[in-house]
Write a protein that holds these residues in place. Structure first.
Motif, PDB file in Angstrom:
ATOM      1  N   HIS A  58     -32.954   3.285   6.209  1.00 51.00           N
ATOM      2  CA  HIS A  58     -34.339   3.323   5.721  1.00 51.00           C
ATOM      3  C   HIS A  58     -35.253   2.816   6.822  1.00 51.00           C
ATOM      4  N   ARG A 101     -31.479  -4.837  -4.539  1.00 50.87           N
ATOM      5  CA  ARG A 101     -30.885  -3.638  -5.127  1.00 50.87           C
ATOM      6  C   ARG A 101     -31.982  -2.725  -5.661  1.00 50.87           C
ATOM      7  N   ILE A 109     -28.325   1.265  -4.919  1.00 52.23           N
ATOM      8  CA  ILE A 109     -28.076   0.901  -3.529  1.00 52.23           C
ATOM      9  C   ILE A 109     -28.511  -0.539  -3.287  1.00 52.23           C
ATOM     10  N   GLU A 110     -27.926  -1.158  -2.257  1.00 53.58           N
ATOM     11  CA  GLU A 110     -28.168  -2.572  -1.968  1.00 53.58           C
ATOM     12  C   GLU A 110     -28.343  -2.761  -0.470  1.00 53.58           C
ATOM     13  N   VAL A 111     -29.355  -3.524  -0.072  1.00 52.61           N
ATOM     14  CA  VAL A 111     -29.600  -3.795   1.342  1.00 52.61           C
ATOM     15  C   VAL A 111     -28.453  -4.629   1.902  1.00 52.61           C
ATOM     16  N   SER A 112     -27.853  -4.153   2.994  1.00 54.72           N
ATOM     17  CA  SER A 112     -26.687  -4.819   3.573  1.00 54.72           C
ATOM     18  C   SER A 112     -26.979  -5.527   4.887  1.00 54.72           C
ATOM     19  N   TYR A 143     -30.251  -0.955   6.517  1.00 53.85           N
ATOM     20  CA  TYR A 143     -29.195  -0.153   5.895  1.00 53.85           C
ATOM     21  C   TYR A 143     -28.947  -0.598   4.462  1.00 53.85           C
ATOM     22  N   TYR A 144     -28.439   0.374   3.676  1.00 49.73           N
ATOM     23  CA  TYR A 144     -27.966   0.106   2.322  1.00 49.73           C
ATOM     24  C   TYR A 144     -26.478   0.421   2.219  1.00 49.73           C
TER      25      TYR A 144
END
Length: 226
Positions: A58, A101, A109-112, A143-144
């Motif tokens: 993103h 999330r 999706i979740e920010v990693s 990123y997710y």
């Protein structure tokens, strides 16, 4: 809901003699399956740029005017220019935190982690130190990981579902990685941050063990940097 631009995917292709990349992304006008490795049809030339912890990239479209002010009106400085799958306005590294999330269509999706820029950006933009400029600017994108796979259709936006570590914004991580680089307290907290990608937690542990910062030369300059 946070509106998004078109979903973008790309295939591996040459960007210079002997250099392959999937940074060139094209917008899609049909629903796509989002699985744990990313959007159907999206590829990576280097496996380090993909995988479950980097399934979706993103980038804030609001950064592009700043880049044009810095670099001029390059054709790459438009949404998709940094190889992102998703773009939006108003969602930035200062407000997004690891572990945030979002619902995206039928997926969760979740920010990693944030993106660590690499030397292929130098080729993409025709600027020898572009990767370093991105790193120094904090305009990196993020990123997710995919918690729940599902279909994503054109027009689907992001809906915030949960925040488990709101204090750990991407800007805070950027400061630990690139500014206050040997802050023991911050590195120890980063190493214990369960929702952060394992690669970045391991990086924090290595800095704590060695009290030294890793060499960035290969990542920022690559085979063309000498």
């Amino acid at each position: 809901m946070i509106p998004l631009g078109p979903i973008r995917i790309g295939a591996v292709a040459p960007i210079a003699p002997g250099v392959l990349s999937a940074i060139g992304k094209h917008p899609m006008d049909q629903p796509l399956w989002l699985g744990t490795e990313g959007f159907e049809g999206n590829s990576q030339a280097d496996p380090r740029h993909g995988g479950p912890e980097k399934a979706v990239h993103h980038y804030d479209a609001g950064h592009y005017p700043s880049w044009r002010a810095d670099l001029g009106d390059l054709p790459q400085l438009a949404p998709g220019g940094f190889g992102e799958n998703l773009s939006s306005l108003g969602l930035t590294e200062s407000g997004v935190a690891v572990g945030d999330r979002f619902r995206l269509g039928a997926a969760l999706i979740e920010v990693s982690q944030a993106r660590q820029p690499c030397w292929k950006l130098n080729i993409r933009f025709g600027i020898p130190d572009m990767a370093r400029r991105v790193q120094d600017s904090a305009r990196t994108g993020w990123y997710y990981r995919v918690i729940e796979p599902g279909m994503v259709a054109p027009g689907d936006g992001l809906v915030l579902a949960d925040r488990c570590a709101p204090d750990w914004t991407l800007d805070r991580l950027w400061r630990v990685l690139y500014r206050d680089r040997l802050n023991r307290a911050e590195l120890a907290a980063m190493a214990e941050l369960a929702v952060l990608s394992e690669g970045w937690r391991a990086l924090a542990r290595r800095r704590l063990d060695n009290m030294a910062v890793e060499d960035w030369t290969a990542r920022l300059k690559g085979q063309r940097g000498g």
